[in-house]
Design a protein around this motif. Structure first.
Motif, short mmCIF file in Angstrom:
data_model
loop_
_atom_site.label_atom_id
_atom_site.label_comp_id
_atom_site.label_asym_id
_atom_site.label_seq_id
_atom_site.Cartn_x
_atom_site.Cartn_y
_atom_site.Cartn_z
N ILE A 1 33.16 32.30 25.29
CA ILE A 1 33.66 32.08 23.93
C ILE A 1 32.50 31.84 22.96
O ILE A 1 31.37 31.53 23.35
CB ILE A 1 34.63 30.89 23.87
N ASP A 2 32.81 31.99 21.68
CA ASP A 2 31.83 31.66 20.64
C ASP A 2 31.46 30.19 20.74
O ASP A 2 32.33 29.32 20.89
CB ASP A 2 32.41 31.94 19.26
N PHE A 3 30.18 29.92 20.60
CA PHE A 3 29.68 28.55 20.66
C PHE A 3 28.31 28.54 19.99
O PHE A 3 27.57 29.52 20.06
CB PHE A 3 29.57 28.08 22.11
N PRO A 4 27.95 27.44 19.32
CA PRO A 4 26.63 27.39 18.67
C PRO A 4 25.50 27.64 19.67
O PRO A 4 25.55 27.20 20.82
CB PRO A 4 26.57 25.95 18.12
N ARG A 5 24.50 28.35 19.23
CA ARG A 5 23.38 28.73 20.08
C ARG A 5 22.22 27.75 19.93
O ARG A 5 22.10 27.03 18.94
CB ARG A 5 22.89 30.13 19.70
N GLY A 6 21.35 27.77 20.93
CA GLY A 6 20.12 27.00 20.86
C GLY A 6 20.21 25.63 21.50
O GLY A 6 21.25 25.23 22.05
N HIS A 7 19.12 24.90 21.43
CA HIS A 7 19.02 23.55 21.96
C HIS A 7 19.50 22.59 20.87
O HIS A 7 18.81 22.35 19.88
CB HIS A 7 17.57 23.25 22.34
N ILE A 8 20.70 22.05 21.03
CA ILE A 8 21.36 21.32 19.95
C ILE A 8 21.96 20.01 20.44
O ILE A 8 22.09 19.77 21.64
CB ILE A 8 22.47 22.16 19.30
N ALA A 9 22.34 19.18 19.48
CA ALA A 9 23.08 17.94 19.72
C ALA A 9 24.46 18.09 19.11
O ALA A 9 24.58 18.27 17.89
CB ALA A 9 22.36 16.74 19.11
N THR B 1 55.21 24.30 18.80
CA THR B 1 54.31 24.62 19.90
C THR B 1 53.58 23.36 20.32
O THR B 1 52.76 22.83 19.56
CB THR B 1 53.29 25.70 19.50
N TYR B 2 53.90 22.89 21.51
CA TYR B 2 53.30 21.66 22.03
C TYR B 2 51.96 22.00 22.67
O TYR B 2 51.88 22.82 23.58
CB TYR B 2 54.22 21.00 23.05
N LEU B 3 50.90 21.36 22.17
CA LEU B 3 49.57 21.56 22.74
C LEU B 3 49.39 20.56 23.88
O LEU B 3 49.06 19.40 23.66
CB LEU B 3 48.50 21.38 21.67
N HIS B 4 49.63 21.03 25.10
CA HIS B 4 49.50 20.16 26.27
C HIS B 4 48.04 19.72 26.42
O HIS B 4 47.76 18.53 26.62
CB HIS B 4 49.99 20.88 27.52
N HIS B 5 47.14 20.68 26.34
CA HIS B 5 45.72 20.33 26.35
C HIS B 5 44.88 21.55 25.98
O HIS B 5 45.32 22.68 26.06
CB HIS B 5 45.27 19.81 27.73
N TRP B 6 43.69 21.27 25.55
CA TRP B 6 42.62 22.25 25.46
C TRP B 6 41.37 21.61 26.03
O TRP B 6 41.13 20.42 25.84
CB TRP B 6 42.37 22.72 24.01
N ILE B 7 40.60 22.37 26.77
CA ILE B 7 39.33 21.85 27.30
C ILE B 7 38.26 22.92 27.15
O ILE B 7 38.53 24.12 27.17
CB ILE B 7 39.43 21.41 28.78
N VAL B 8 37.02 22.47 27.00
CA VAL B 8 35.87 23.35 26.89
C VAL B 8 34.82 22.88 27.88
O VAL B 8 34.46 21.70 27.90
CB VAL B 8 35.29 23.35 25.46
N LEU C 1 38.53 17.81 35.76
CA LEU C 1 38.04 16.92 34.70
C LEU C 1 36.52 16.99 34.56
O LEU C 1 35.85 15.97 34.34
CB LEU C 1 38.49 15.48 34.95
N VAL C 2 35.97 18.19 34.67
CA VAL C 2 34.53 18.37 34.56
C VAL C 2 34.11 18.77 33.15
O VAL C 2 32.92 18.97 32.88
CB VAL C 2 34.03 19.42 35.57
N GLN C 3 35.07 18.88 32.23
CA GLN C 3 34.81 19.41 30.90
C GLN C 3 33.91 18.50 30.07
O GLN C 3 33.80 17.31 30.31
CB GLN C 3 36.13 19.64 30.16
N TYR C 4 33.29 19.11 29.07
CA TYR C 4 32.53 18.36 28.08
C TYR C 4 33.44 17.88 26.95
O TYR C 4 33.23 16.80 26.40
CB TYR C 4 31.41 19.24 27.50
N PHE C 5 34.40 18.71 26.56
CA PHE C 5 35.27 18.39 25.43
C PHE C 5 36.71 18.71 25.81
O PHE C 5 36.97 19.61 26.61
CB PHE C 5 34.88 19.20 24.19
N ARG D 1 26.87 29.75 29.07
CA ARG D 1 28.05 30.23 28.37
C ARG D 1 29.10 29.12 28.38
O ARG D 1 28.93 28.08 29.01
CB ARG D 1 28.62 31.49 29.04
N TRP D 2 30.21 29.38 27.67
CA TRP D 2 31.25 28.37 27.55
C TRP D 2 32.63 28.98 27.81
O TRP D 2 32.86 30.16 27.50
CB TRP D 2 31.21 27.72 26.17
N MET D 3 33.49 28.18 28.40
CA MET D 3 34.86 28.60 28.71
C MET D 3 35.85 27.67 28.01
O MET D 3 35.64 26.47 27.94
CB MET D 3 35.10 28.57 30.21
N LEU D 4 36.93 28.26 27.49
CA LEU D 4 37.99 27.51 26.82
C LEU D 4 39.30 27.69 27.59
O LEU D 4 39.69 28.83 27.91
CB LEU D 4 38.16 28.00 25.39
#
Length: 450
Positions: free
Chosen positions: A49-57, A78-85, A123-127, A161-164
């Motif tokens: 997925i799209d995600f900011p590039r580079g070494h960032i905070a 539409t009930y949002l049960h969850h989203w994880i990245v 439960l290994v997600q960052y967000f 890379r990142w997964m949603l």
């Protein structure tokens, strides 16, 4: 194990802008579209997925479901049960993925970028959040940041890379909206999980029954349009520099079955997280007495540091969760806000926000090996299935001192600080008063059956 075709890098309605000249950048992205109709479920995994590039905070990460016109979609539709990245390292030039396991990603040439714990699997997600996403603060205060994109961490021949993962349930016309959002198996008429494995005999509701493509029961004759939706996610960040103090992400799960390490036998510590659990209804006639279901976890972290941020995650029926340190001191108490209206962000009967804790830097510490207790409270006036009792905390190494020139940004630390201050006062009065305050708070925030 199914093999998936090449995965493109998605670019859709991307917006980027700088904020107030302080080096803060904000990027807004859209997920690929997913289509829902009344009663249907989408549990989608999007790779690269799209995600900011580079070494960032990373300074904040927010998301919400929108329709094709960009309008926010209310939870009662539409009930949002969850989203994880979550992040992963993929061999350069390789786009073929295999979906497998809790994370949707497990392959020899893909390495997960895990948070710091605690669960061995899942439960290994960052967000990630759920229905509360619109009104839950995710800001990381200065001078701290969630470090991503450090070239030194990337294995040779790989790229980050990142997964949603988006899990949404269309409850328009549902015969039982709460039952659909709690994934009760009888409403979905399923007897097997998404892998085709038979459900356990005592499994009455939860994620195994509301997988991608199934449909919850709707009222006879109800008609509703099919519609394309997306998850709009907003990432606020800044370029990494030496003045930023990195934080570690810990996700505690009240269902964690923890086995301590035993040096004498060579056993290592294990954390088997069930992620969800059921709340049984209290005995008939006891409803007016304040039915509360309490589940707790005792655990310890392998590292020490300063608590920078804390927030709980609960489902409908939740009335709050608290993380205690050794001796009973409150590290953070997080309580839900229930909506009272109809508009997005204030949907009656749904959890639309969780209060957060922002302790003053250095004021709340966790020691390595310290015994922590997580308590998750739910109303048990009625049965609930597939609920969760998670707790997110950000911890910074106490030995890393922020640069004197890096001042705390009031705009980033003012949100939802009331719980933090309240928590420290509550600690003086003990656990009994905490439960009393949670009951009062939940009553004022309008929990009622959806």
């Amino acid at each position: 194990m199914a093999s998936y075709p090449s995965i493109p890098i998605y670019i859709s309605n991307f917006t980027s802008y700088l904020s107030s000249g302080n080096g803060i950048k904000t990027d807004v992205f859209l997920s690929p579209k997913f289509v829902l109709e009344p009663g249907s479920v989408a549990n989608k995994f999007y790779y690269g997925i799209d995600f900011p590039r580079g070494h960032i905070a990373i300074k904040s990460f927010n998301a919400e479901v929108i329709d094709e016109k960009g309008n926010p979609v209310p939870l009662h539709e539409t009930y949002l049960h969850h989203w994880i990245v979550l992040g992963y390292y993929k061999r350069e030039g390789e786009n073929t993925l295999e979906r497998c396991g809790d994370t949707g990603l497990l392959q020899s040439d893909s390495n997960l970028i895990r948070n710091s714990g605690m669960c061995d699997h899942g439960l290994v997600q960052y967000f990630g959040l759920g229905s509360e996403t619109r009104r839950t603060a995710t800001d990381v205060p200065d001078p701290y940041g969630i470090e991503v994109g450090n070239p030194a961490d990337v294995p040779a021949g790989y790229e980050a890379r990142w997964m949603l993962n988006v899990h949404a349930i269309d409850t328009r016309g549902a015969v039982d909206k709460l039952g659909c959002t709690e994934c009760r198996c009888d409403l979905y008429n399923v007897t097997a999980d998404e892998n085709g494995d038979a459900l356990p005999l005592n499994y009455i509701g939860g994620l195994k029954c509301c997988h991608d493509g199934v449909r919850c029961r709707v009222k006879v004759g109800f008609r509703g349009e099919r519609r394309s939706l997306s998850l709009r996610y907003t990432v606020t960040y800044m370029d990494w520099d030496a003045s930023i103090v990195p934080v570690q992400i810990y996700i505690l799960d009240v269902t964690d079955i923890w086995r301590k390490a035993d040096e004498s036998t060579g056993l290592t510590a294990t954390h088997h997280c069930l992620i969800e659990y059921d709340v049984e209804a209290c005995p008939f006639g006891a409803e007016n007495g304040g039915c509360i279901h309490t589940k707790s976890l005792t655990v310890s972290l392998p590292t020490s540091g300063d608590v920078i941020y804390g927030v709980g995650h609960q489902h409908a029926g939740g009335i709050g969760s608290t993380l205690f340190g050794e001796g009973g001191n409150v590290i953070c108490s997080s309580v839900p806000t229930y909506g009272t209206g109809h508009e997005p962000g204030n949907e009656a009967g749904y959890i639309v926000g969780m209060s957060t804790c922002y302790p003053s830097p250095g004021s709340v510490k966790i020691s390595a090996g310290e015994t922590l207790t997580l308590v998750s409270n739910y109303s048990s006036a009625q049965r609930h299935t597939g609920v969760m009792g998670l707790f997110y905390i950000l911890i910074a190494d106490s030995s890393l001192k922020p640069a004197a020139s890096f001042q705390h940004s009031p705009a980033q630390v003012h949100m939802n600080t009331m719980t933090s201050y309240l928590g420290w006062s509550i600690a003086l009065f003990g656990v009994g008063l905490i439960l009393a305050l949670i009951l009062i708070y939940s009553g004022r925030n309008g929990y009622e059956e959806i």
